[in-house]
Design a protein around this motif. Structure first.
Motif, mmCIF file in Angstrom:
data_model
loop_
_atom_site.group_PDB
_atom_site.id
_atom_site.type_symbol
_atom_site.label_atom_id
_atom_site.label_comp_id
_atom_site.label_asym_id
_atom_site.label_seq_id
_atom_site.Cartn_x
_atom_site.Cartn_y
_atom_site.Cartn_z
ATOM 1 N N GLU A 192 0.821 -1.177 -0.065
ATOM 2 C CA GLU A 192 0.076 0.030 -0.083
ATOM 3 C C GLU A 192 0.872 1.252 -0.020
ATOM 4 N N ARG A 193 0.369 2.109 -0.689
ATOM 5 C CA ARG A 193 1.131 3.526 -0.779
ATOM 6 C C ARG A 193 0.310 4.703 -0.848
ATOM 7 N N ILE A 194 0.517 5.884 -0.274
ATOM 8 C CA ILE A 194 -0.082 6.971 -0.329
ATOM 9 C C ILE A 194 0.666 7.972 -0.724
ATOM 10 N N THR A 195 0.327 8.696 -2.067
ATOM 11 C CA THR A 195 0.970 9.826 -2.489
ATOM 12 C C THR A 195 0.116 11.254 -2.226
ATOM 13 N N PHE A 196 0.681 12.001 -1.541
ATOM 14 C CA PHE A 196 -0.099 13.141 -1.333
ATOM 15 C C PHE A 196 0.835 14.503 -1.559
ATOM 16 N N GLY A 197 -0.029 15.580 -1.522
ATOM 17 C CA GLY A 197 0.717 16.876 -1.722
ATOM 18 C C GLY A 197 0.515 17.561 -0.509
ATOM 19 N N GLY A 198 1.145 18.791 -0.102
ATOM 20 C CA GLY A 198 0.985 19.277 1.035
ATOM 21 C C GLY A 198 1.992 20.608 1.355
ATOM 22 N N LEU A 199 2.164 20.835 2.539
ATOM 23 C CA LEU A 199 3.019 21.980 2.761
ATOM 24 C C LEU A 199 3.935 21.449 3.816
ATOM 25 N N ILE A 200 5.265 21.836 4.016
ATOM 26 C CA ILE A 200 6.136 21.596 4.989
ATOM 27 C C ILE A 200 6.522 22.934 5.639
ATOM 28 N N ASP A 201 6.333 23.175 6.887
ATOM 29 C CA ASP A 201 6.483 24.014 7.568
ATOM 30 C C ASP A 201 7.650 23.833 8.641
ATOM 31 N N SER A 202 8.760 24.616 8.581
ATOM 32 C CA SER A 202 9.526 24.419 9.615
ATOM 33 C C SER A 202 9.616 25.671 10.542
ATOM 34 N N PRO A 203 9.792 25.175 12.038
ATOM 35 C CA PRO A 203 9.340 26.159 13.065
ATOM 36 C C PRO A 203 10.791 26.859 13.444
ATOM 37 N N ASP A 204 10.803 27.997 13.852
ATOM 38 C CA ASP A 204 11.809 28.534 14.651
ATOM 39 C C ASP A 204 11.966 28.029 16.351
ATOM 40 N N GLU A 205 12.723 28.716 16.791
ATOM 41 C CA GLU A 205 12.666 28.176 18.322
ATOM 42 C C GLU A 205 11.520 28.505 19.158
ATOM 43 N N ASN A 206 10.590 29.388 18.632
ATOM 44 C CA ASN A 206 9.589 29.643 19.477
ATOM 45 C C ASN A 206 8.298 28.850 18.768
ATOM 46 N N GLY A 207 8.567 27.819 17.832
ATOM 47 C CA GLY A 207 7.503 27.157 17.455
ATOM 48 C C GLY A 207 6.591 27.900 16.347
ATOM 49 N N GLU A 208 7.356 28.971 15.885
ATOM 50 C CA GLU A 208 6.425 29.751 14.800
ATOM 51 C C GLU A 208 7.195 29.502 13.451
ATOM 52 N N THR A 209 6.342 29.749 12.465
ATOM 53 C CA THR A 209 7.068 29.502 11.083
ATOM 54 C C THR A 209 8.289 29.913 10.723
ATOM 55 N N PRO A 221 -3.407 21.738 18.307
ATOM 56 C CA PRO A 221 -3.050 21.157 19.367
ATOM 57 C C PRO A 221 -2.358 19.982 19.358
ATOM 58 N N SER A 222 -2.509 19.098 18.371
ATOM 59 C CA SER A 222 -1.863 17.881 18.351
ATOM 60 C C SER A 222 -0.379 18.261 17.964
ATOM 61 N N THR A 223 0.067 19.111 17.335
ATOM 62 C CA THR A 223 1.302 19.260 16.803
ATOM 63 C C THR A 223 2.198 20.380 17.745
ATOM 64 N N ASP A 224 1.151 21.035 18.586
ATOM 65 C CA ASP A 224 1.601 22.482 19.219
ATOM 66 C C ASP A 224 2.330 23.432 18.484
ATOM 67 N N ARG A 225 2.071 23.537 17.193
ATOM 68 C CA ARG A 225 2.753 24.613 16.450
ATOM 69 C C ARG A 225 1.689 25.640 16.106
ATOM 70 N N THR A 226 2.353 26.699 15.976
ATOM 71 C CA THR A 226 1.769 27.620 15.312
ATOM 72 C C THR A 226 2.223 28.070 13.919
ATOM 73 N N ILE A 227 1.374 28.075 13.245
ATOM 74 C CA ILE A 227 1.685 28.202 11.644
ATOM 75 C C ILE A 227 1.132 29.453 10.903
ATOM 76 N N GLN A 228 1.840 30.289 10.460
ATOM 77 C CA GLN A 228 1.521 31.487 9.767
ATOM 78 C C GLN A 228 0.989 30.924 8.307
ATOM 79 N N ILE A 229 -0.236 31.456 8.070
ATOM 80 C CA ILE A 229 -0.705 31.160 6.589
ATOM 81 C C ILE A 229 -0.493 32.340 5.822
#
Lengths: 424, 390, 245
Positions: A97-114, C95-103
């Motif tokens: 089984e395989r799932i191919t999907f699209g999406g966005l990857i977001d990497s956080p800074d030290e405060n957990g923000e984008t 909440p499940s990821t505890d992330r704040t994401i800017q859209i």
């Protein structure tokens, strides 16, 4: 009689060694060539099979119509049930089984923000189960650039190029933003365990490879899968078997009125792989034919040569009163023995080298720096059942034929001339 | 010279054996030239097609343009400066404006690229003249694969939605005025072509472009600020890669084929030397040095390859000529799976190719003939004269 | 005689037009009716998808038109997901990821929870009268309610839709239908508003249906379960810090 011939061959190395070497070498080359061509031709096809099309592939009817968009909302549900019946009904194939999907990857800074974001092409495959073949199938192990292979749930691989774009290193956390099978928002965290480089742009730009169970969880795909790929256990695509399988499966499971009912397509139904397959089949055929032809001529020649080589011996045998027909027959029997020994040795040698080329392959990635196209970078030979017997055609028949033709000369010889010839 | 005459006579005397060897060698010859010619033909054709349909003499890319990332398209367009506009007027540059849009054939949604190009251009093969029609809808041309995957035909009308430079939605009907057949997938799949003036109006981007395609004879050393020049080496890299893979696979094939031929010749040589010891002894008795005798035998073996050239040309030339003029039909269209490849390939044979192949085959055959002949120098002439080997 | 005819001919439209109120005035009246200092409501969004319908429940706190905070309540997967809008920025907290994401950027053009609405549509908070001219073009009746039909044309080029047509209930100052047009005049989206009820002195539509007209499908339904106006909302809620609570 045969024992006598073999003894003769063993004792008179001139009679046997050179012809056997020639036959062996020729057969070896034929065998190796056949395996090589089959392998190289098949590789491009197997490559597509492994990465996307499978030998056969099952999707829902509407998924099949929209494959280009990775429509996970059209995924197959009750996947485990379907897979179980596939395993019992079609045990000649491995089903994954395989799932191919699209999406966005977001990497956080030290405060957990984008910190950075980028579009991703994801693939959920069986990464973690103990005997998963997917890792080798997708050649992921060799593609690893940095870090490690995922060991635990929640760990993913991303492409090296993507990791640099996002400023992410192995050990960092990333967030996938996508939509679930039902269209809701899906947000999930993953830990990057390592980075991979496949060598072609489609995957290297923004690939995320995760364990399929993690993706099910993230995309709310309980017991669902985008695709079920089937691979023949022999490891290679067989068009006839696949076509029969597709017919049988669709007859049993597919309902034209239900867009979510499963539908099986063969590798040849996907894109223009069908063309590729016929092309490969034709090319392999043509090349094998040319080779057998050439090899036959070479060995025929060798047969002629051995006839000439033993001119004196034949004269002597005639002189002491051996019947011409008897000599002729014994020469032919000898050539049969030589042909068999030579072909066997040659086939074994050929198989040996073909095996090495099949397992190790010829790595051309060094010659193809930073390829833009999706192509296998390792060329391999491939041993098929054909490989085992193909060498005997030129090896045995041509040797015998050569001897037969050259042996005719025996009948032309005059007894009266023999002693003169012997004197010189 | 004597060596040549002798070698020739000996070969002719050997009859069938010689011809069998010659046929194999000639097959090797013809196969190598054919295969190489086919790859060169493909390479040449693929590049010519890419140049003719897409790249011209190279392209200037707006600095933010990334063909693999459609998201960059909202940023990657600039106003053309006076120099550029001048060159466009002179026909040296063709501006292409690229943006994203959505088409709705039969209510299905499909994200595509909208490419605006000058309808009066003529140096790219795109049938842009078909954009010059007076109809209510926006005239658009698409490639055959695009038409096939979206089930579109000439005359079909569908909605196109896009957002202009400010992000304002706009939509209008387009009509497919032409479907073109091309081997170049990058001007075909997932895109529609419309007139650039119309496109600029739609996008509110007067005088702007994303890329500038150079006319083939346009001087490319001009630097426009904010634009990167991409030369053909860069643009055609993909084709180079495919050809390279194919030729590696092919080389193995004809190398093994050549090895078979060498094997045959080697075998023949070993036998000749074994059988003709008396002859060798005689040569030496007549005053030839061993080196000269080795020479005779080597030339004899090597002459196979010369004969092979003639035999090969007997059937090779008509074959090559026929294929180069009629082409080889592979019954498949590479552009469907993203490779620039015509359904019919025209092999391209160059003198260089033929000459190199001949030289390689003759040299290697000479070497293969020399190896067994070397044995002669170890012979004892008196023994040899008696017909006995040491 | 001829002269009077011509004069009449010119005058009639003008006279007729004069019967219609000023479009901007009506827009202002809508604003007065529907916008409050603050609004708190719980709602359901029903999304018709390929795999049947989905209902997403949420509660929103809104101050003016620049600040909004939404917390998703149901289904379980969505519970606790929060969205914060401050001016022209949008954050999402899961909440499940505890992330704040800017859209931002291209994300804004994505659909919200699979609906026919994009984040951008949701973000659109600018006052209509700032960007559009408004002219009443006729009177029409929709489901027994008399309406003014107002045509709005963009006065600048910062808006997504250059033309809108709104049907406004003459008596209650509530829009009952809105159509969004592309620059070329093509109908792109349609909104229909139903179940207008009086809530603390205001007329408010309790059910709204959004539909993307180019796409096949049934559109997205939005149902207001509870709504309150002008309650005090603590400022602290409109900060990124509050997302994680």
């Amino acid at each position: 009689m045969i024992r006598f011939i073999i003894k003769g061959l063993l004792r008179d190395s001139h009679r046997s060694i050179l012809p056997i070497i020639v036959v062996s070498l020729g057969v070896m080359l034929t065998v190796l060539m056949n395996a090589w061509i089959t392998g190289v031709m098949g590789d491009s096809i197997e490559f597509s099979a492994k990465f996307s099309s499978g030998h056969v592939k099952i999707m829902t009817r509407s998924y099949a119509e929209n494959t280009a968009q990775n429509p996970i909302d059209l995924s197959l549900s009750n996947a485990s049930e379907l897979e179980a019946s596939l395993n019992t009904e079609y045990p000649d194939l491995t089903w994954v089984e395989r799932i191919t999907f699209g999406g966005l990857i977001d990497s956080p800074d030290e405060n957990g923000e984008t910190k950075a974001q980028g579009p991703a092409l994801g693939m959920g495959i069986d990464l973690l189960s103990e005997n998963s073949e997917e890792i080798d199938r997708l050649n992921i192990r060799n593609s690893l650039k940095r870090g490690n292979f995922p060991q635990n749930p929640g760990e993913v691989l991303i492409s090296e190029q993507f990791s640099q774009k996002l400023g992410v290193n192995p050990g960092d956390e990333i967030t996938l933003i996508s939509s679930t099978m039902y269209g809701s928002m899906a947000i999930a965290n993953f830990k990057v365990s390592g980075t991979v480089a496949f060598g072609f742009a489609a995957m290297d730009r923004g690939a995320v490879i995760a364990d399929i169970e993690d993706i099910r969880l993230a995309l709310d795909m309980y017991d669902a899968t985008g695709e079920i790929l089937g691979f023949f256990n022999e490891g290679y695509f067989d068009r006839e078997l696949a076509d029969a399988l597709v017919m049988d499966f669709n007859e049993k499971y597919s309902d034209p009125n239900d867009e979510f009912s499963p539908q099986m397509v063969s590798l040849t139904d996907q894109g223009s792989l069908s063309m590729m397959v016929s092309y490969a089949e034709n090319m392999t055929g043509i090349i094998a034919f040319i080779f057998i032809l050439v090899m036959s001529i070479v060995l025929w020649n060798a047969g002629l040569l051995s006839g000439l080589r033993r001119y004196g011996e034949v004269g002597l045998r005639l002189a002491i009163g051996e019947e011409k027909g008897h000599i002729y027959r014994s020469l032919i029997s000898e050539s049969v023995v030589i042909g068999i020994i030579g072909s066997t040795t040659g086939t074994m040698l050929g198989l040996f080298f073909a095996y090495i080329l099949q397992t190790k392959g010829l790595d051309i990635s060094g010659m193809m720096d930073d390829a833009k196209i999706m192509m296998p970078t390792i060329m391999r030979a491939r041993i098929t059942t054909e490989t085992y017997y193909l060498g005997f055609i030129p090896g045995l028949f041509s040797t015998v034929l050569g001897t037969m033709l050259s042996g005719i000369g025996i009948y032309k010889r005059q007894t009266a001339q023999l002693f003169k010839e012997l004197e010189t | 010279m004597l060596a040549f005459k002798l070698a020739f006579r000996n070969l002719m005397g050997a009859g069938l054996r010689t011809w069998l060897n010659v046929i194999i060698l000639s097959l090797a010859f013809v196969m190598i030239i054919w295969f190489k010619g086919m790859l060169d033909g493909w390479d040449r054709e693929a590049k010519m097609d890419s140049i003719a349909w897409e790249y011209g003499g190279g392209e200037y890319w707006q600095k933010d343009y990334d063909p693999l990332d459609a998201f960059t398209l909202t940023e990657s367009h600039s106003k053309l400066n006076r120099d550029q506009l001048n060159e466009i007027d002179k026909g040296n540059l063709i501006p292409v404006l690229i943006s994203q849009g959505t088409i709705y054939p039969d209510g299905r949604m499909q994200t595509i690229l909208i490419k605006g190009i000058d309808k009066n251009q003529s140096f790219l093969k795109l049938p842009t003249a078909r954009l010059d029609t007076m109809i209510n809808e926006i005239p658009a041309i698409i490639g055959a694969n695009m038409a096939k995957t979206n089930r579109l035909e000439v005359g079909d009308i569908m909605t196109l939605r896009w957002r202009d430079v400010n992000g304002t939605f706009d939509a209008n009907e387009i009509q497919i005025t032409d479907i073109f057949q091309t081997n170049v997938p990058s001007v075909d799949g997932g895109q529609i072509w419309i007139d650039i003036d119309r496109h600029r109006e739609m996008m509110l981007m007067p005088d702007e472009a994303t890329i500038l395609v150079c006319n083939s004879d346009f001087r490319q050393d001009i630097i426009y600020e904010g634009w990167d020049f991409k030369d053909l080496d860069f643009l055609l890299k993909e084709i180079d890669e495919i050809i390279k893979t194919k030729s590696i696979g092919g080389s193995t094939f004809y190398f093994i084929l050549l090895m078979l031929a060498w094997l045959a010749i080697f075998d023949t040589q070993v036998l000749s030397i074994f059988r003709r010891q008396k002859e060798i002894g005689t040569y030496i008795a007549m005053g030839m040095t061993k080196r000269q005798v080795v020479g005779i035998f080597t030339v004899e073996g090597a002459m196979h390859s010369i004969l092979a050239v003639f035999v090969g040309s007997l059937y090779g030339i008509p074959l090559f000529w026929q294929q180069a003029s009629k082409g080889i039909n592979f019954g498949m269209d590479g552009s469907e799976f993203g490779i620039t490849m015509a359904e019919t390939l025209y092999p391209y044979y160059t003198l260089g190719l033929v000459v190199t192949t001949i030289i390689i085959v003759v040299l290697t055959t000479t070497l293969v003939s020399y190896l067994p002949a070397k044995k002669i120098s170890k012979m004892n002439p008196t023994e040899a004269l008696k017909g006995k080997t040491t | 005689m001829k002269k009077t005819a011509i004069i009449l001919f010119i005058l009639i439209p003008i006279l007729l037009n004069a019967q219609y109120p000023n479009g901007k005035d009506i827009l202002d009246k809508i604003d007065q009716n529907m916008s409050a200092k603050s609004t708190i409501y719980t709602s359901k969004m029903i999304i018709h998808g390929n795999r049947g319908d989905r209902t997403v429940e949420s509660k929103s706190w809104i101050i003016g038109d620049k600040k909004a905070y939404t917390e998703y309540l149901n289904p379980a997967r969505e519970r606790g997901t929060k969205m914060l809008k401050l001016e022209d920025q949008l954050w999402l907290y899961s909440p499940s990821t505890d992330r704040t994401i800017q859209i931002a950027g291209h994300m804004l053009r994505q659909s919200v929870m699979g609906s026919d609405l994009s984040y951008e549509d949701m973000m659109d908070d600018s006052k209509l009268s700032d960007h559009y001219s408004a002219d009443v073009i006729r009177e029409e009746t929709i489901v027994d309610r008399k309406c003014w039909v107002i045509e709005m044309n963009a006065t600048d080029n910062t808006v997504s839709y250059p033309k809108r047509i709104v049907w406004v209930d003459i008596e209650r100052n509530v829009p009952l239908k809105e159509e969004l047009y592309a620059k070329g005049g093509k109908l792109l989206k349609k909104t229909e508003l139903y179940d207008v009820k009086k809530v603390s002195g205001r007329w408010y539509p309790m059910r709204i249906v959004f539909k993307d007209m180019l796409k096949e499908g049934e559109g997205t339904e939005f149902i207001v379960d509870e709504i309150e106006f002008n309650k005090d909302i603590p400022e602290a809620i409109f900060s990124k810090g509050s997302l994680k609570k």
